[in-house]
Scaffold this motif. Structure first.
Motif, short mmCIF file in Angstrom:
data_model
loop_
_atom_site.label_atom_id
_atom_site.label_comp_id
_atom_site.label_asym_id
_atom_site.label_seq_id
_atom_site.Cartn_x
_atom_site.Cartn_y
_atom_site.Cartn_z
N ASN A 49 -10.60 -11.35 17.88
CA ASN A 49 -11.79 -12.21 17.84
C ASN A 49 -11.60 -13.51 18.60
O ASN A 49 -12.44 -14.40 18.56
N GLY A 50 -10.45 -13.62 19.27
CA GLY A 50 -10.20 -14.83 20.06
C GLY A 50 -9.66 -16.00 19.25
O GLY A 50 -9.37 -17.07 19.77
N VAL A 51 -9.49 -15.78 17.93
CA VAL A 51 -8.99 -16.87 17.08
C VAL A 51 -7.48 -16.71 16.90
O VAL A 51 -6.98 -15.61 16.66
N SER A 52 -6.76 -17.82 17.02
CA SER A 52 -5.30 -17.77 16.87
C SER A 52 -4.90 -17.84 15.40
O SER A 52 -5.53 -18.57 14.63
N GLY A 53 -3.87 -17.10 15.06
CA GLY A 53 -3.39 -17.15 13.67
C GLY A 53 -2.19 -16.23 13.53
O GLY A 53 -1.70 -15.69 14.54
N PRO A 54 -1.69 -16.04 12.28
CA PRO A 54 -0.56 -15.14 12.07
C PRO A 54 -0.87 -13.75 12.65
O PRO A 54 -2.01 -13.31 12.62
N THR A 55 0.16 -13.09 13.16
CA THR A 55 -0.04 -11.82 13.87
C THR A 55 0.08 -10.63 12.92
O THR A 55 1.08 -10.51 12.21
N LEU A 56 -0.92 -9.78 12.94
CA LEU A 56 -0.86 -8.57 12.13
C LEU A 56 0.11 -7.58 12.78
O LEU A 56 0.02 -7.30 13.97
N LEU A 57 1.05 -7.08 11.98
CA LEU A 57 2.04 -6.14 12.52
C LEU A 57 1.79 -4.70 12.06
O LEU A 57 2.18 -3.75 12.72
N GLY A 58 1.18 -4.56 10.89
CA GLY A 58 0.96 -3.21 10.37
C GLY A 58 0.76 -3.26 8.87
O GLY A 58 0.32 -4.27 8.32
N SER A 59 1.13 -2.17 8.21
CA SER A 59 0.95 -2.13 6.76
C SER A 59 2.03 -1.26 6.11
O SER A 59 2.67 -0.45 6.77
N ILE A 60 2.20 -1.47 4.81
CA ILE A 60 3.19 -0.70 4.03
C ILE A 60 2.55 -0.25 2.72
O ILE A 60 1.58 -0.86 2.26
N PRO A 61 3.11 0.78 2.10
CA PRO A 61 2.56 1.23 0.81
C PRO A 61 2.69 0.14 -0.26
O PRO A 61 3.70 -0.57 -0.31
N TYR A 62 1.67 0.01 -1.07
CA TYR A 62 1.74 -0.88 -2.24
C TYR A 62 2.05 0.04 -3.41
O TYR A 62 1.16 0.54 -4.09
N MET A 63 3.33 0.29 -3.62
CA MET A 63 3.70 1.27 -4.64
C MET A 63 3.78 0.62 -6.01
O MET A 63 3.97 -0.59 -6.12
N THR A 64 3.64 1.43 -7.02
CA THR A 64 3.72 0.92 -8.40
C THR A 64 4.71 1.78 -9.19
O THR A 64 5.47 2.55 -8.61
N GLU A 65 4.63 1.64 -10.49
CA GLU A 65 5.60 2.30 -11.39
C GLU A 65 5.77 3.79 -11.10
O GLU A 65 6.90 4.31 -11.06
N GLU A 66 4.66 4.47 -10.87
CA GLU A 66 4.72 5.94 -10.71
C GLU A 66 5.64 6.34 -9.56
O GLU A 66 6.55 7.17 -9.72
N GLY A 67 5.43 5.72 -8.40
CA GLY A 67 6.25 6.04 -7.23
C GLY A 67 7.68 5.60 -7.43
O GLY A 67 8.63 6.27 -6.98
N ALA A 68 7.84 4.47 -8.12
CA ALA A 68 9.19 3.95 -8.36
C ALA A 68 9.98 4.93 -9.22
O ALA A 68 11.15 5.23 -8.95
N LEU A 69 9.31 5.47 -10.24
CA LEU A 69 10.02 6.39 -11.13
C LEU A 69 10.28 7.74 -10.45
O LEU A 69 11.29 8.40 -10.72
N GLU A 70 9.40 8.08 -9.54
CA GLU A 70 9.62 9.31 -8.76
C GLU A 70 10.93 9.16 -7.95
O GLU A 70 11.77 10.06 -7.91
N ALA A 71 11.10 7.98 -7.37
CA ALA A 71 12.33 7.71 -6.59
C ALA A 71 13.55 7.69 -7.51
O ALA A 71 14.62 8.19 -7.15
N LEU A 72 13.37 7.12 -8.69
CA LEU A 72 14.49 7.09 -9.64
C LEU A 72 14.91 8.52 -10.01
O LEU A 72 16.11 8.84 -10.01
N HIS A 73 13.92 9.36 -10.32
CA HIS A 73 14.26 10.73 -10.71
C HIS A 73 14.95 11.46 -9.57
O HIS A 73 15.90 12.21 -9.77
#
Ligand code: G3H
Length: 533
Positions: A49-73
């Motif tokens: 939009n022609g406005v200067s500001g912090p640069t967007l690089l991308g995105s990551i999963p916003y994981m919660t308990e469920e995914g965390a426990l899946e990784a633990l198991h």
């Protein structure tokens, strides 16, 4: 303070956003279709939009308990109560997996270095160094592990009992690294933990997350399923539920004691939890009247301001003897003012954007508090603020009632105190909550000798006429009080992530025949005396 608005060299431009939409669990890069968090760089650029500001690089999963426990198991299954493929594997096979990983990692140097610059604002040479140092750390770890194995490839005999003693894994490790060394410090935990036969859940740091993306495939293809699990999200939402289960055997964290304590508190069986922690520090520089000031000033510049002071080993407070105070303050301040601020890829740049959006305001609070209590900014550019930076302020005279005296600033502000008697800094260090390292500048052996003898009991590394640092990585990296738990170094980390465990048998014909058969058959991955080349 002028920001150099140069054209970004094509090599370092963000041409495509990285939308990290998988996480590593059970040996699979599993698709994430839930909520995501956008990842921004504090480096200013012009948006669509022609406005200067912090640069967007991308995105990551916003994981919660469920995914965390899946990784633990997944990690628990791979450990398999000690029966998993990984913890029982031959040392040479684990080494091969690690070699496969590092070979693939090396191919990703350019991508990771570029992301280090964008995500945490680390200068190009320092980003390259972080990558190369990590690769070297992995090779050194492999070599040290082989040596550990060679040293154990034998039997002991005492009081009629034979023993075959080795180091074995501890179990499942939760590994959390810091944003200032999102690759190096995290891997300096993860790699030794893995090679010793543990399985791990690793959550990248709050900044420096996307730089793990180029390495995910290498993690997936180099290790058996479930050995490494990589999740995303906020610490309290993913790490806390994992700790609550009581199934974590080692908490490996480089960060601050507040989060370390909060996580330990979640664990229902604290006695079972091993801690490998690198925490906050407030390393002092002590400048004696006979110090070589040219040297002391250069080392204090590097010590206080490398990566804008965002290092646990940074010099965070300077004690200068009153006889040399005036000259030190004048010359040191001039050198601070001469440092170049710019983007990480700018040639000769020393100061770079701060990755934490709230950091300039926090540093400003420390400065305001110190000024209100009688300190002054003694360098011309000190405290000048832009959207993503605050120029380092040299504050003098700092007193104990100021926040900047007490708090680990982890950023560009330099408190200076003067002293008459060496007991003043020594008493302060003894009273401090921290105990990592100190830099001592001076040359008179009669003064230095008794000081060294005391300082080694207050911290864990006394740097003579040089700034504090972690490297070379073969040296012990640890601290007293709130600064660390357990010791890291290429060698010590292997010890920290393992325990001595052994097979014992009474010296009689019956047992000795079994031992001989065990060795001859090579059926056991634990009992063997081969020399690994
Ligand atoms: O943040 C703390 C790091 O371990 C510092 O390492 O002294 O090599 O910068 P370094």
């Amino acid at each position: 303070m002028e920001m150099i608005q140069e054209i970004i060299p094509s090599k370092y431009q963000i041409k495509e956003l990285i939308h990290q939409n998988t996480y590593l669990v059970n040996g699979e890069l599993k698709k994430w279709s839930g909520k995501t968090t956008e990842v921004y760089s504090s480096i200013i650029s012009e948006g669509e939009n022609g406005v200067s500001g912090p640069t967007l690089l991308g995105s990551i999963p916003y994981m919660t308990e469920e995914g965390a426990l899946e990784a633990l198991h997944s990690a628990c299954d791979a450990y398999g109560k000690g029966q998993g493929i990984w913890p029982t594997m031959k040392v040479t096979d684990r080494v091969s997996c690690m070699e496969r990983f590092v070979e693939q990692m090396k191919l990703k140097r350019d991508e990771v270095v570029k992301l280090l610059m964008w995500e945490i604002g680390k200068s190009l040479p320092d980003s390259e160094k972080e990558f190369d140092r990590t690769v070297e750390y992995i090779y050194d770890t492999i070599e040290d592990y082989k040596q550990l194995d060679r040293d154990s490839a034998k039997f002991h005999k005492h009081q009629g009992v034979h023993a075959h003693i080795r180091r074995g894994p501890l179990g499942v490790v939760l590994c959390l690294g810091p944003y200032n060394y999102p690759l190096n410090e995290t891997f300096a935990l993860l790699i030794p933990a893995l090679i010793m036969g543990n399985t791990a859940i690793f959550k990248p740091a709050k900044h420096g997350v996307l730089l793990i993306t180029p390495l995910l495939e290498a993690f997936k293809s180099s290790f058996p399923r479930g050995v490494v699990n990589i999740i995303y999200g906020r610490g309290r939402e993913v790490a806390a539920p994992i700790m609550k289960t009581g199934r974590i055997d080692v908490l490996a964290l480089i960060g601050n004691s507040k989060s370390a304590i909060a996580l330990q508190d979640q664990h229902p069986h604290k006695n079972r939890l091993r801690l490998v922690l690198g925490l906050e520090a407030k390393n002092p520089a002590i400048i004696l009247p006979d110090a070589d000031l040219d040297l002391a000033i250069d080392e204090c510049i590097a010590g206080t301001l490398s990566f804008n002071g965002q290092r646990c080993t940074a010099l965070k407070i300077i004690y200068v003897h009153e006889d040399v105070r005036e000259e030190f303050n004048r010359r040191f301040s001039a050198k601070v003012d001469a440092l170049k601020f710019g983007n990480p890829w700018d040639p000769e740049v020393k100061l770079t954007p701060l990755p934490e959006p709230g950091k300039p305001a926090y540093i400003k609070e420390l400065i305001d508090d110190a000024e209100a209590k009688g300190a002054s900014i003694i360098n011309e550019r000190g405290g000048k603020t832009t959207e993503n930076y605050i120029f380092p302020a040299v504050l003098y005279p700092v007193t104990k009632n100021m926040r900047v005296y007490e708090e680990e600033q982890f950023g560009p502000v330099i408190p200076v105190l003067s002293f008459k008697s060496i007991d003043e800094p020594l008493d302060d260090m003894a009273d401090s909550s921290y105990g990592q390292q100190v830099s001592l500048f001076g040359k008179n052996v009669n003064t230095i000798a008794p000081l060294i003898d005391t300082l080694v009991n207050l911290v864990c590394r006394v740097n003579l006429n040089s700034s504090c640092q972690r490297g070379p990585d073969v040296y012990p990296f640890t601290g007293r009080k709130d600064s660390a738990a357990s010791t890291l170094s290429v060698h010590d980390a292997l010890r920290s992530f393992s325990i001595r465990t052994f097979v014992a048998s009474k010296d009689n014909d019956y047992n000795n025949k079994i031992l001989k058969d065990l060795l001859d058959s090579k059926a056991s991955n634990f009992v063997y005396t081969d020399y690994i080349l």
